[in-house]
Design an enzyme around this catalytic site. Structure first.
Site, PDB file in Angstrom:
ATOM      1  N   HIS A   1     -18.976   6.811 -29.197  1.00 34.12           N
ATOM      2  CA  HIS A   1     -18.376   7.920 -29.954  1.00 34.12           C
ATOM      3  C   HIS A   1     -19.310   9.138 -30.001  1.00 34.12           C
ATOM      4  CE1 HIS A   1     -14.995   5.517 -31.708  1.00 34.12           C
ATOM      5  NE2 HIS A   1     -15.843   4.523 -31.550  1.00 34.12           N
TER       6      HIS A   1
ATOM      7  N   ASN B   1      -9.822   3.904 -35.635  1.00 34.27           N
ATOM      8  CA  ASN B   1      -9.496   4.446 -34.316  1.00 34.27           C
ATOM      9  C   ASN B   1      -8.040   4.905 -34.307  1.00 34.27           C
ATOM     10  OD1 ASN B   1     -11.973   4.084 -33.021  1.00 34.27           O
ATOM     11  ND2 ASN B   1     -11.464   2.030 -32.292  1.00 34.27           N
TER      12      ASN B   1
ATOM     13  N   HIS C   1     -20.175   4.434 -42.057  1.00 33.83           N
ATOM     14  CA  HIS C   1     -20.528   3.012 -42.115  1.00 33.83           C
ATOM     15  C   HIS C   1     -19.380   2.244 -42.771  1.00 33.83           C
ATOM     16  CE1 HIS C   1     -22.445  -0.720 -42.571  1.00 33.83           C
ATOM     17  NE2 HIS C   1     -23.234  -0.472 -43.594  1.00 33.83           N
TER      18      HIS C   1
END
Ligand code: HDD
Length: 691
Positions: free
Chosen positions: A72, A145, A336
């Site tokens: 990413h 995603n 995270h």
């Protein structure tokens, strides 16, 4: 929410430094007399070591880069806010999901996965969809995603998978592409990838815009309510503009014409006040229903069909502010999966469990130490108090003698907080078992949902998937790798494997395909919202265009929130039939048809001749035609379309191709504009048959 009420923005204000009208200084605040010359012994002599200004400037420059994200790496961020439509208190105690009066500030980063920071936006890839909510109870990160499933089931395989998809080690080729041997070798030898590969070979991997793709939390998480009861939950983001993709040929051309296509689109939309909106949806399951399905809800290669477990829309995210500084915000933001708030918890999904280690670990390398949470974009709006101290780039100054727990010297502060006052308590799930390196048998079915995906697609989507496989495998050198992939996808759908095999010269295996578990219409992009809003039109014109018509067209487009660029032969102002001058935004040299959703060719003999005198004009229209886009032409402008094989002459007995609108008159009317806008809303005219 008013910007001034956005508490995160207020916090960031303290870090924003405006240089306008200020004196140039060193980092020590010393005013600088000369920034043009280094200190030398005479104007032609050597530079002197004592030039501290030169040394400081050069050292800072030499250290400007940090490691890019291992995956990413290429991403684009924006600020926004979340509003809740209805309280989810029945399921969760998370405050931002229970109090409808709260507007939660947030930061989003969209990304591609495989490419480097400088790669193109429109490659075939999964898109990252990471949201950081700055809640009153601490930061909550939903790191998802644009596809609801993943390639692998256990995080221990993540480094292997990424090694396979990244450019190959000997020569770092190919950049930002899965069309190479190691990726397909991994797919052929790790059949759990089958379902995700179906998504990646579909148009979902080629989004028209970040604003037109869905987002998914992927894993099954838990909601925990005030009474301590747990429900399973999957998170969805639904874009208000619908879900739409580019076509493969177009993406490859865009990658050259405008490698920043998706980020520019997002930036411009926000600058223009067309704030992108995504609704938050949740699929909720009772704990008792954990084993009610023919798949395991802990398996990240499986989705919960929306027809089986409906998505409840519970709130909306609006992106309403661009960044001030890409590096400070988009590059330094650290997501995270383990950044949680009370009311949300994990499940034992082995992919999720492994992610919980990786995200904090990677920030240590990328951001240079354990204090990355103090970087402005990462700072929570909730107060931070603990006994963690020191480390690289520590910003906080913690007065006081104690930095340990328990203490008596400082009243044992900072104090622990019981759950009923907001202290986070992990869900007390009962777990027992032997320590074992294994995977549950319930994860064994790799093909039923891949098959469901294939059978839920429209014929055009199926063709696009087949073409994608043929392209990707066509770039693979190893024959046995290609054959192995065909063997794997023979287990998904016989017809799919046959069509792939035919295109690449391999042999499908008969009679081994899985039966689809169900058909899920929600998987097809054809079932999604359609609107012309925020689409982009190229209005092609030349000298003598009908001024009144062009003005009326632009007005109608603006009213429908469609943006337009005037494209002429050159950038020189063009005169209309009443002498009015229009300054084109683009010339045939700078514009490219792939950067627009639709084309409108104005009339007038002189103008049409002018455009036709440059072969690029017919090529422009031809390309739009091949990419199934809406095309309209007026009067003499129709000649551009016939020259491009994009229409029959007006009055011809032949039916005009679908999505091509013509009028023989030299003046289009309001009804024509309406039909044009309605056609743009279709996104593409997939059923168009070439002339
Ligand atoms: Fe990951 C970044 C999404 C599996 C390890 N991941 C990263 C980003 C997104 C995702 C959107 C970019 C965040 C940003 O914009 O900064 N990743 C996912 C999803 C997954 C997934 C939806 C599966 C459901 N990831 C996954 C696994 C691992 C990682 C299994 C390792 C065990 N991911 C990382 C990472 C990254 C990352 C190495 C690189 C940069 C970063 O974290 O901050 O830790």
């Amino acid at each position: 929410m008013n910007e001034k009420d956005n508490i995160k923005q207020k916090q960031l204000d303290a870090y924003r430094v405006i240089d306008n009208g200020e004196a140039l200084t060193t980092n020590q605040g010393l005013r600088v007399e000369d920034d043009e010359h280094s200190l030398k012994v005479g104007p032609r002599g050597p530079t002197i070591m004592e030039d501290f200004h030169f040394r400081e400037k050069m050292t800072h420059f030499d250290h400007e880069r940090i490691p890019e994200r291992v995956v990413h790496a290429r991403g684009f961020g924006a600020h926004g806010e979340f509003e809740l439509y209805e309280s989810l208190a029945k399921y969760t105690k998370a405050k931002f999901l229970t109090d409808t009066s709260v507007r939660t500030p947030l930061f989003v980063r969209f990304s591609t996965v495989a490419g480097s920071r400088g790669s193109s936006d429109t490659v075939r890839d999964v898109r990252g969809f990471a949201v950081k909510f700055y809640t009153e109870e601490g930061n909550y990160d939903l790191v998802g995603n644009n596809m609801p499933v993943f390639f692998i089931q256990d995080a221990v395989k993540f480094p292997d998978f990424i090694h396979a998809v990244k450019p190959e080690p000997p020569n770092e080729i190919p950049q930002a592409s899965s069309a190479h041997d190691t990726f397909w070798d991994f797919v052929g030898t790790n059949t759990e990838t089958a379902h995700m590969i179906m998504w990646v070979m579909s148009g979902r991997a080629l989004p028209r815009s970040f604003r037109m793709m869905e987002g998914f939390g992927v894993h099954t998480f838990r909601f925990i309510n005030e009474q301590g009861k747990s429900h399973f939950v999957k998170f969805h983001w639904k874009p208000k503009l619908g879900v739409h993709s580019l076509v493969w040929d177009e993406t490859q051309k865009v990658a050259g014409k405008d490698p920043d296509f998706n980020r520019r689109d997002l930036w411009n939309a926000i600058e223009q006040g067309n704030y992108p909106e995504f609704e938050l949806g949740v699929q909720i399951l009772k704990e008792e229903d954990e084993f009610s399905f023919d798949f395991d809800i802990l398996d990240a290669t499986k989705l919960w069909p929306e027809e089986m477990v409906p998505v409840q829309i519970v709130g909306k995210m609006t992106l309403n502010r661009n960044t001030d500084n890409f590096f400070a915000e988009t590059e330094q933001v650290a997501f995270h999966v383990g950044h949680l708030v009370p009311g949300i918890d994990f499940t034992n999904d082995p992919l999720l469990q492994g992610r919980l280690f990786s995200y904090s670990d990677t920030q240590l390398l990328r951001l240079g130490g354990p204090n990355f949470a103090e970087i402005p974009i990462n700072r929570p709006i909730a107060p931070v108090h603990n006994n963690q101290r020191d480390g690289m780039h520590r910003m906080t100054i913690n007065p006081g003698q104690t930095s340990y727990h328990k203490n008596s010297l400082a009243n044992n502060d900072p104090a622990q907080v019981p759950p009923n006052e907001g202290g986070y308590r992990h869900y007390e799930e009962k777990v027992e078992g032997r320590k074992i390196k294994a995977r549950s048998n319930s994860f064994d079915d790799h093909f039923s949902q891949a098959s469901m995906f294939w059978h839920s697609m429209s014929p055009i989507e199926q063709s696009q998937i087949v073409d994608a496989f043929r392209f990707e495998l066509g770039k693979v050198m190893s024959k046995q790798v290609k054959q192995r992939v065909v063997d794997v996808f023979s287990q998904v759908a016989e017809e799919l494997a046959e069509r792939i095999a035919e295109g690449i010269g391999a042999t499908p295996t008969k009679g081994v395909a899985a039966a689809p578990t169900a058909i899920s219409p929600a998987l097809s992009m054809m079932t999604k919202t359609k609107t012309a809003a925020t689409r982009k039109v190229a209005v092609m014109l030349g000298t003598g265009y009908n001024t009144a018509e062009v003005q009326a067209l632009l007005k109608a487009l603006t009213a429908a929130k469609v943006t337009a660029d005037i494209v002429a032969k050159t950038h020189a102002p063009v005169s209309g039939n009443d002498g009015t001058l229009i300054e084109p935004q683009q010339s045939l040299l700078t514009a490219a048809s792939v950067l627009y959703d639709a084309v409108y060719v104005c009339g007038g003999k002189q103008g049409a001749d002018e455009l036709l005198s440059d072969v690029a004009s017919a090529g422009f229209v031809r390309e739009a035609f091949q990419h199934y886009k809406t095309i309209a032409a007026v009067g003499d402008g129709v000649r551009l379309l016939t020259a491009a094989d994009a229409a029959h002459a007006v009055g011809s007995d032949e039916a005009q191709p679908i999505g091509v609108l013509l009028t023989g008159q030299e003046n289009a009317d309001a009804a024509f504009f309406t039909s044009f806008i309605e056609a743009i809303a279709q996104h593409r005219h997939w059923d168009r048959i070439p002339l």
